[in-house]
Write a protein that holds these residues in place. Structure first.
Motif, PDB file in Angstrom:
ATOM      1  N   UNK A 451      -6.332  45.848 -17.817  1.00  0.00           N
ATOM      2  CA  UNK A 451      -7.741  46.219 -17.594  1.00  0.00           C
ATOM      3  C   UNK A 451      -7.850  47.590 -16.935  1.00  0.00           C
ATOM      4  N   UNK A 452      -8.935  48.309 -17.234  1.00  0.00           N
ATOM      5  CA  UNK A 452      -9.100  49.664 -16.697  1.00  0.00           C
ATOM      6  C   UNK A 452     -10.337  49.798 -15.815  1.00  0.00           C
ATOM      7  N   UNK A 453     -11.254  48.833 -15.861  1.00  0.00           N
ATOM      8  CA  UNK A 453     -12.489  48.925 -15.090  1.00  0.00           C
ATOM      9  C   UNK A 453     -12.660  47.646 -14.274  1.00  0.00           C
ATOM     10  N   UNK A 454     -13.017  47.807 -12.996  1.00  0.00           N
ATOM     11  CA  UNK A 454     -13.297  46.662 -12.128  1.00  0.00           C
ATOM     12  C   UNK A 454     -14.695  46.811 -11.549  1.00  0.00           C
ATOM     13  N   UNK A 455     -15.385  45.687 -11.432  1.00  0.00           N
ATOM     14  CA  UNK A 455     -16.724  45.673 -10.838  1.00  0.00           C
ATOM     15  C   UNK A 455     -16.856  44.434  -9.965  1.00  0.00           C
ATOM     16  N   UNK A 472     -16.526  31.497 -16.066  1.00  0.00           N
ATOM     17  CA  UNK A 472     -15.507  32.529 -15.863  1.00  0.00           C
ATOM     18  C   UNK A 472     -14.116  31.970 -16.156  1.00  0.00           C
ATOM     19  N   UNK A 473     -13.910  30.683 -15.898  1.00  0.00           N
ATOM     20  CA  UNK A 473     -12.620  30.060 -16.230  1.00  0.00           C
ATOM     21  C   UNK A 473     -12.415  30.044 -17.743  1.00  0.00           C
ATOM     22  N   UNK A 474     -13.477  29.756 -18.477  1.00  0.00           N
ATOM     23  CA  UNK A 474     -13.370  29.731 -19.943  1.00  0.00           C
ATOM     24  C   UNK A 474     -13.126  31.131 -20.498  1.00  0.00           C
ATOM     25  N   UNK A 481      -7.635  40.092 -21.534  1.00  0.00           N
ATOM     26  CA  UNK A 481      -7.919  41.374 -20.887  1.00  0.00           C
ATOM     27  C   UNK A 481      -9.008  41.254 -19.835  1.00  0.00           C
ATOM     28  N   UNK A 482      -9.604  40.072 -19.683  1.00  0.00           N
ATOM     29  CA  UNK A 482     -10.622  39.842 -18.664  1.00  0.00           C
ATOM     30  C   UNK A 482      -9.966  39.143 -17.474  1.00  0.00           C
ATOM     31  N   UNK A 483     -10.084  39.733 -16.294  1.00  0.00           N
ATOM     32  CA  UNK A 483      -9.462  39.162 -15.092  1.00  0.00           C
ATOM     33  C   UNK A 483     -10.541  38.937 -14.028  1.00  0.00           C
ATOM     34  N   UNK A 484     -10.401  37.843 -13.300  1.00  0.00           N
ATOM     35  CA  UNK A 484     -11.323  37.559 -12.193  1.00  0.00           C
ATOM     36  C   UNK A 484     -10.508  37.148 -10.986  1.00  0.00           C
ATOM     37  N   UNK A 485     -10.800  37.761  -9.836  1.00  0.00           N
ATOM     38  CA  UNK A 485     -10.056  37.428  -8.621  1.00  0.00           C
ATOM     39  C   UNK A 485     -10.924  37.722  -7.404  1.00  0.00           C
ATOM     40  N   UNK A 495     -14.314  41.445 -11.030  1.00  0.00           N
ATOM     41  CA  UNK A 495     -14.017  41.153 -12.429  1.00  0.00           C
ATOM     42  C   UNK A 495     -13.522  42.445 -13.072  1.00  0.00           C
ATOM     43  N   UNK A 496     -12.423  42.349 -13.814  1.00  0.00           N
ATOM     44  CA  UNK A 496     -11.815  43.527 -14.428  1.00  0.00           C
ATOM     45  C   UNK A 496     -11.761  43.361 -15.934  1.00  0.00           C
ATOM     46  N   UNK A 497     -11.921  44.473 -16.659  1.00  0.00           N
ATOM     47  CA  UNK A 497     -11.895  44.427 -18.116  1.00  0.00           C
ATOM     48  C   UNK A 497     -11.584  45.785 -18.718  1.00  0.00           C
TER      49      UNK A 497
END
Length: 750
Positions: A451-455, A472-474, A481-485, A495-497
């Motif tokens: 991922x290159x962008x986080x918000x 968000x789990x789904x 490429x979608x990350x949540x932490x 959230x990153x994408x």
């Protein structure tokens, strides 16, 4: 097979019955539909993807393909007035925005060949959809806009095709648009993508004068007549094009002679080269990826689609002509244990070989998780069991379906070369499944870009937290490429994408599909606070009013650590004797570390400091570990107030890859963001720039980079170290923190 038996394979039975007159008048539709349930021989199967830059006409082209092959009975536009939308854009968001967000699979018949098609997104933010589609496909159609030519995502798709060794045919679309220039696009294919490409067709007129195409191999003019261009009329080549047709045909033969040995010998020996020789040479060289046949047309105006389907059958490989390997770890002996060997899979359509399949995409639907598969070897029947080679879990195949966009059609068995889907399989994208538990095989994994962008992300209403967690789990499971932490430093969810559009689409899907409105914002940067110079302390904690007393005295120094250790917090006990009993020292360390959680200047954590406990004093009755804990906390409060502190910010190693012509402007952008250039490496028209840039200055960079490089630029970044902030940045951070604290204080008073 009766009509009733045929109709049971269609999900939309009522729709077909209501169009009975259409079916009777179009026997081709009924005849081809009757064969969808049949299993074709391997040589009559094609697995292709439709890939291109955004807005090149991929979905429109797929819609025409489905119509001409009889798969659908009416064409709809991507942004049609009837509010229906294209068949492959089944998501409501796709139809509203007029873009493809998720890849969609279908299968159809053309001239007794079964064609499995995956329509992929064109936007760079959804590049993983293209990535995993090309991983399982045997060939591709590279769609190019006659006006835009080779664009940024065209280059990205070409890289992905090279990564998985996927042969392709090129289709120059939108010849009816103002400014269409097919010759310029061919030059870009050779210049930008380094393809050995040549025309198989030429357009008869451009823009509004586009009437049809000329087939160079057969030297015939093709005109597409009827309401939807379904009738092809062959005619002689227009007199004003005969010289150009002869010249281009000769160029085609010469280019093929350079890459195909058989045709090269015929050409050198001046033997007569017939149409079949040219076609065979194109097929051989196209499968080897040393030649790209170029076709032309206009999907929107219903021109050139049927010849493209013929080219897919004639020139792209069937599953048996592609070598697919699985990896196997050897466990036979101590010497060879751990050694990885490549096993060539057999594509024969029989059940003599064990089943090997790859799960390449996950999608949650109303019936549960739907897992897209590609069968590489053997046969799979409904009711059989599969084994996940990664988790070693056994799965029973309860329902086996083939996909037509968002519609599912049940089948009883699938063979090597088929693309299908299963329900209720708990797995990850890229898992390998086999029918024999003894087989420890693993297919080549799917490349997933970072991922290159986080918000920052948070729900508007706290009551929607459960829906947010489910959604968000789904989404993170479906899209790698979608990350949540959760960022523990700044106490916020991130959230990153792959881009701002990527994250925006998922925020809208959370609201639409889970009734969970969310707010996206700029994430906070994890700053740190540290000492400029050592701070000596001699602190006495004394409490003797009410209850048990407390007494603790600590003497020592807090020192800044060197730059290479400025993210650490260290504690060292250097006391000698019994002034501070050893059982009380842990209390001092705990109090010190607890106070390091929040700094005085900006509220961020302390880092890069070392506490040296040199001496102290205790009381035989009133001293305890708690007393020394409180003493350490009191000492740190004084140190934060009277010590000399400053703020550190994280610095990232940013690696930017752009075409060489944009090198200057990208270097200027990085310098404006307080970046320091470290290295540059140029190779084949591309340059990779490495720079150290503060993370706080990197927000919004992806949009700036793509706009200035025509969407061709890509970048990655990773943390390297913390360094002191610039004075103006530090002043701004402190000022914002003070304003925030004042607001909180006022709210508490009120």
């Amino acid at each position: 097979m009766t009509v009733i038996t045929v109709l049971k394979y269609n999900v939309n039975l009522l729709s077909l019955l209501s169009h009975r007159s259409y079916m009777l008048n179009n026997s081709r539709f009924l005849a081809s539909f009757a064969k969808y349930a049949e299993h074709k021989p391997l040589e009559k199967i094609r697995n292709i993807g439709i890939s291109a830059h955004i807005d090149s006409g991929k979905t429109t082209l797929t819609e025409r393909i489905l119509f001409y092959t009889g798969r659908i009975e009416k064409m709809h536009e991507v942004r049609g007035r009837d509010n229906v939308g294209a068949t492959m854009d089944s998501m409501e968001l796709e139809r509203q925005r007029g873009i493809t967000i998720q890849s969609a699979a279908t299968y159809t018949l053309w001239k007794d060949h079964n064609i499995n098609i995956i329509d992929t997104p064109g936007h760079v933010d959804f590049t993983v959809e293209v990535e995993r589609a090309l991983r399982v496909l045997d060939g591709a159609v590279l769609v190019l806009c006659a006006v835009g030519g080779v664009q940024s995502q065209s280059i990205t798709v070409d890289r992905q095709m090279k990564r998985y060794n996927v042969p392709c045919v090129a289709f120059i679309n939108k010849l009816d648009r103002l400014g269409a220039n097919h010759k310029r696009v061919l030059e870009q294919l050779a210049g930008k993508l380094h393809h050995n490409a040549a025309f198989l067709q030429l357009p008869i007129g451009l823009e509004s004068k586009n009437e049809g195409i000329v087939d160079l191999i057969h030297q015939k003019a093709l005109y597409f007549e009827g309401i939807f261009g379904e009738t092809i009329r062959e005619d002689e080549v227009p007199s004003n094009m005969r010289a150009e047709v002869q010249e281009r045909r000769q160029m085609l033969i010469e280019q093929l002679s350079n890459v195909d040995e058989s045709l090269g010998e015929m050409y050198l020996n001046e033997q007569k080269i017939v149409e079949k020789d040219i076609k065979d040479a194109i097929r051989r060289s196209c499968i080897k990826r040393c030649f790209t046949p170029v076709l032309v047309g206009s999907a929107l105006k219903n021109k050139g689609v049927q010849p493209l389907l013929d080219a897919v059958i004639n020139y792209l490989p069937n599953p048996g002509e592609v070598e697919n390997y699985a990896l196997q770890e050897s466990e036979s002996s101590k010497e060879s244990k751990g050694k990885i060997t490549k096993i060539l899979l057999t594509s024969e359509r029989n059940n003599r070989n064990p089943f090997v399949g790859l799960a390449f995409k996950l999608e949650a639907g109303k019936f549960g998780q739907l897992t897209y598969f590609r069968c590489y070897q053997g046969k799979l029947s409904k009711g059989e069991s599969l084994y996940n080679t990664r988790t070693r879990k056994k799965v029973r195949v309860q329902r086996l379906v083939r996909l037509h966009s968002n519609q599912m059609e049940d089948v009883n068995e699938v063979y090597a070369g088929d693309i299908f889907a299963l329900f209720g399989v708990d797995c990850a994208s890229g898992d390998t499944f086999v029918s024999n538990s003894d087989l420890q095989l693993s297919m080549e994994s799917i490349y997933v870009p970072e991922p290159v962008v986080s918000m920052s992300i948070h729900v508007k209403n706290t009551k929607d937290r459960d829906n947010f967690a489910k959604g968000i789990a789904r989404f993170t499971k479906e899209d790698p490429t979608l990350r949540h932490y959760y960022d523990t430093d700044n106490k916020e969810s991130l959230i990153s994408g792959m881009g701002e559009l990527h994250l925006e689409i998922y925020s809208q899907r959370l609201e639409r599909e889970y009734n969970c409105p969310v707010i996206l914002g700029k994430p906070k940067v994890s700053f740190r606070e540290t000492l400029r110079q050592p701070y000596e302390f001699d602190f006495l904690h004394k409490k003797q009013t009410g209850g048990a007393g407390q007494y603790a005295r600590i003497i020592g120094v807090i020192e800044p650590l060197p730059a290479e250790n400025n993210t650490e917090i260290q504690f060292k006990d250097e006391t000698i004797g019994t002034n501070i009993p050893k059982q009380f020292v842990p209390g001092v360390e705990r109090g010190f570390r607890a106070m390091c959680e929040k700094g005085f200047l900006s509220g961020h954590k302390l880092a890069g400091i070392k506490l040296r406990l040199l001496d102290g004093m205790h009381h035989c009755v009133d001293s305890s570990e708690l007393a020394f804990f409180n003493a350490a906390q009191g000492m740190m409060k004084e140190a934060l107030q009277f010590g000399s502190w400053h703020i550190l910010e994280p610095v990232m190693l940013v690696e930017v890859t752009v075409p060489t012509e944009f090198q200057g402007i990208v270097m200027t952008q990085l310098t404006k963001r307080h970046g320091i250039m470290r290295d540059s490496d140029a190779n084949e028209g591309w340059v990779t720039l490495k720079a150290e840039v503060p993370l706080n200055d990197m927000f919004g960079y992806i949009g700036e980079l793509r706009s200035t490089t025509q969407g061709k630029g890509e970048y990655t970044m990773e943390y390297i170290r913390y360094t002191p902030c610039l004075p103006e940045i530090e002043d701004r951070i402190i000022r914002e923190y003070q304003i925030e604290n004042n607001l909180i204080s006022e709210q508490k008073k009120n």
